[in-house]
Design a protein around this motif. Structure first.
Motif, PDB file in Angstrom:
ATOM      1  N   LEU A   3      -3.172   4.989   6.123  1.00  0.00           N
ATOM      2  CA  LEU A   3      -2.909   3.253   5.744  1.00  0.00           C
ATOM      3  C   LEU A   3      -4.082   3.311   8.046  1.00  0.00           C
ATOM      4  O   LEU A   3      -2.637   3.987   8.155  1.00  0.00           O
ATOM      5  N   GLU A   4      -4.598   2.812   7.919  1.00  0.00           N
ATOM      6  CA  GLU A   4      -5.133   2.164   8.966  1.00  0.00           C
ATOM      7  C   GLU A   4      -5.607   0.341   9.431  1.00  0.00           C
ATOM      8  O   GLU A   4      -5.963  -0.265   7.959  1.00  0.00           O
ATOM      9  N   ASP A   5      -4.219  -0.632   9.705  1.00  0.00           N
ATOM     10  CA  ASP A   5      -4.661  -1.711  10.029  1.00  0.00           C
ATOM     11  C   ASP A   5      -4.241  -2.190   8.504  1.00  0.00           C
ATOM     12  O   ASP A   5      -4.978  -3.271   8.378  1.00  0.00           O
ATOM     13  N   GLY A   6      -3.497  -1.649   7.976  1.00  0.00           N
ATOM     14  CA  GLY A   6      -2.807  -2.758   6.743  1.00  0.00           C
ATOM     15  C   GLY A   6      -3.473  -2.437   5.446  1.00  0.00           C
ATOM     16  O   GLY A   6      -4.043  -3.433   5.470  1.00  0.00           O
ATOM     17  N   ARG A   7      -4.445  -1.446   6.189  1.00  0.00           N
ATOM     18  CA  ARG A   7      -5.964  -1.285   4.977  1.00  0.00           C
ATOM     19  C   ARG A   7      -5.812   0.238   4.391  1.00  0.00           C
ATOM     20  O   ARG A   7      -5.468   1.523   5.651  1.00  0.00           O
ATOM     21  N   TRP A   8      -5.943   0.960   3.405  1.00  0.00           N
ATOM     22  CA  TRP A   8      -6.137   2.079   2.750  1.00  0.00           C
ATOM     23  C   TRP A   8      -7.585   2.474   2.946  1.00  0.00           C
ATOM     24  O   TRP A   8      -8.204   2.213   2.325  1.00  0.00           O
ATOM     25  N   MET A  50      -0.135  -8.778   2.641  1.00  0.00           N
ATOM     26  CA  MET A  50       0.407  -7.658   2.292  1.00  0.00           C
ATOM     27  C   MET A  50      -0.276  -6.994   0.849  1.00  0.00           C
ATOM     28  O   MET A  50       0.377  -6.130   0.075  1.00  0.00           O
ATOM     29  N   GLU A  51      -0.947  -6.803   1.093  1.00  0.00           N
ATOM     30  CA  GLU A  51      -1.830  -6.500  -0.498  1.00  0.00           C
ATOM     31  C   GLU A  51      -1.929  -5.066  -0.354  1.00  0.00           C
ATOM     32  O   GLU A  51      -1.946  -4.237  -1.350  1.00  0.00           O
ATOM     33  N   TRP A  52      -2.108  -4.622   0.901  1.00  0.00           N
ATOM     34  CA  TRP A  52      -1.820  -2.936   0.527  1.00  0.00           C
ATOM     35  C   TRP A  52      -0.740  -2.461  -0.057  1.00  0.00           C
ATOM     36  O   TRP A  52      -0.822  -1.173  -0.552  1.00  0.00           O
ATOM     37  N   LEU A  53       0.546  -3.048   0.357  1.00  0.00           N
ATOM     38  CA  LEU A  53       1.311  -3.008  -0.355  1.00  0.00           C
ATOM     39  C   LEU A  53       1.098  -2.758  -2.302  1.00  0.00           C
ATOM     40  O   LEU A  53       2.364  -1.652  -2.766  1.00  0.00           O
ATOM     41  N   GLU A  54       1.073  -3.954  -2.165  1.00  0.00           N
ATOM     42  CA  GLU A  54       0.297  -3.976  -3.914  1.00  0.00           C
ATOM     43  C   GLU A  54      -0.578  -3.453  -4.364  1.00  0.00           C
ATOM     44  O   GLU A  54      -0.796  -3.304  -5.940  1.00  0.00           O
ATOM     45  N   GLN A  55      -1.308  -2.765  -3.129  1.00  0.00           N
ATOM     46  CA  GLN A  55      -2.131  -1.438  -3.794  1.00  0.00           C
ATOM     47  C   GLN A  55      -1.494  -0.197  -4.310  1.00  0.00           C
ATOM     48  O   GLN A  55      -1.826   0.628  -5.181  1.00  0.00           O
ATOM     49  N   LEU A  56       0.038  -0.293  -4.389  1.00  0.00           N
ATOM     50  CA  LEU A  56       0.413   0.465  -5.007  1.00  0.00           C
ATOM     51  C   LEU A  56       0.762   0.691  -6.536  1.00  0.00           C
ATOM     52  O   LEU A  56       1.128  -0.467  -6.698  1.00  0.00           O
ATOM     53  N   ARG A  57       0.825   1.965  -7.399  1.00  0.00           N
ATOM     54  CA  ARG A  57       1.515   1.521  -8.339  1.00  0.00           C
ATOM     55  C   ARG A  57       3.279   2.097  -8.657  1.00  0.00           C
ATOM     56  O   ARG A  57       3.485   3.029  -9.007  1.00  0.00           O
ATOM     57  N   MET A  87      10.977   5.297  -2.204  1.00  0.00           N
ATOM     58  CA  MET A  87      11.011   3.984  -1.758  1.00  0.00           C
ATOM     59  C   MET A  87      10.088   2.860  -2.834  1.00  0.00           C
ATOM     60  O   MET A  87       9.921   3.138  -3.450  1.00  0.00           O
ATOM     61  N   ASN A  88      10.807   2.346  -2.172  1.00  0.00           N
ATOM     62  CA  ASN A  88      10.312   1.182  -2.909  1.00  0.00           C
ATOM     63  C   ASN A  88       9.679  -0.210  -1.346  1.00  0.00           C
ATOM     64  O   ASN A  88       9.205   0.746  -1.170  1.00  0.00           O
ATOM     65  N   ARG A  89       9.289  -1.472  -2.540  1.00  0.00           N
ATOM     66  CA  ARG A  89       8.464  -2.198  -1.385  1.00  0.00           C
ATOM     67  C   ARG A  89       9.221  -2.285  -0.276  1.00  0.00           C
ATOM     68  O   ARG A  89       8.474  -2.162   1.196  1.00  0.00           O
ATOM     69  N   GLU A  90      10.128  -2.582   0.067  1.00  0.00           N
ATOM     70  CA  GLU A  90      11.265  -2.454   0.772  1.00  0.00           C
ATOM     71  C   GLU A  90      11.372  -2.017   2.405  1.00  0.00           C
ATOM     72  O   GLU A  90      10.517  -2.067   3.275  1.00  0.00           O
ATOM     73  N   ALA A  91      11.227  -0.453   1.276  1.00  0.00           N
ATOM     74  CA  ALA A  91      11.044   0.310   2.308  1.00  0.00           C
ATOM     75  C   ALA A  91      10.183   0.944   2.635  1.00  0.00           C
ATOM     76  O   ALA A  91       9.959   1.284   4.280  1.00  0.00           O
ATOM     77  N   LEU A  92       9.249   0.805   2.035  1.00  0.00           N
ATOM     78  CA  LEU A  92       7.732   1.139   2.509  1.00  0.00           C
ATOM     79  C   LEU A  92       6.928   0.837   3.747  1.00  0.00           C
ATOM     80  O   LEU A  92       6.693   0.894   5.299  1.00  0.00           O
TER      81      LEU A  92
END
Lengths: 128, 128
Positions: A106-111, B1-8, B33-38
């Motif tokens: 994770l770098e600046d909000g991107r994987w 928070m697109e990076w959070l949505e890229q998780l399965r 972790m859930n979304r909030e935790a991450l």
């Protein structure tokens, strides 16, 4: 097999299993094991997981040849996670042809993919 | 928070999260972790997990002081596991007062505790 019963298997009969490269210390993979997989891992000295998607035992490296020779098996304090210290055949644990499955950072909000592909997956698995 | 949505996220909205000591390379803990935790982990720079037993956010070290400063966040290939590289406060990650939760090793069919208790849990948590 008392040692097998000392684990806290979840409602699906699984525990998480982390493989760590014994030499580099790099965390390579996280997968799942049921009783049968862990028993086979210990007996055979090579990592055997339970594939949740395929619903069968998955002998790591069965297709790729990238087996994980198990040097050490550890258990965590609440007995629901296993840590394997392994020797990774080919230096490639990931199906993408990379050393580790954790190749994104994770770098600046991107994987961001930080690790090189060491071998083209087509050469590992053939054109599927 | 697109990076959070890229998780399965699994059916319970969770992913596995491994903490690894950035210096020693030792695998310290595995938690959830859930979304909030991450999101909190990344924003605050300290590991925040989801406690499945207590069903609430668990700021690692909130009672013990043994917080995990997060230096790096990694994601695995199938996007359902997180790897944190951390600086472990006190050098103690486990509630038993040991460096790592993986303090037991399988030896000849028995789980053998191989790591010393660095601090008595009673001194960490008080008499509870």
């Amino acid at each position: 097999m008392e040692w097998l019963e000392q684990l806290r298997w979840d409602e699906q009969g699984l525990v998480a299993a982390i493989a760590q490269d014994a030499r580099s210390g790099r965390v390579l993979t996280v997968a799942w094991m049921n009783r049968e997989a862990l028993k086979a891992t210990v007996e055979q000295g090579h990592a055997v997981y339970w594939s949740r998607s395929r619903k069968r035992l998955w002998r790591k490296g069965e297709e790729s040849g990238h087996v994980q020779k198990v040097l050490e098996v550890r258990l965590d304090c609440d007995a629901d996670a296993i840590l394997l210290k392994v020797e990774q055949a080919g230096g490639i644990a990931c199906h993408t042809g990379r050393e580790s499955c954790f190749f994104r950072k994770l770098e600046d909000g991107r994987w961001v993919s930080t690790d090189p592909v060491l071998k083209d997956p087509k050469l590992i698995y053939g054109d599927q």
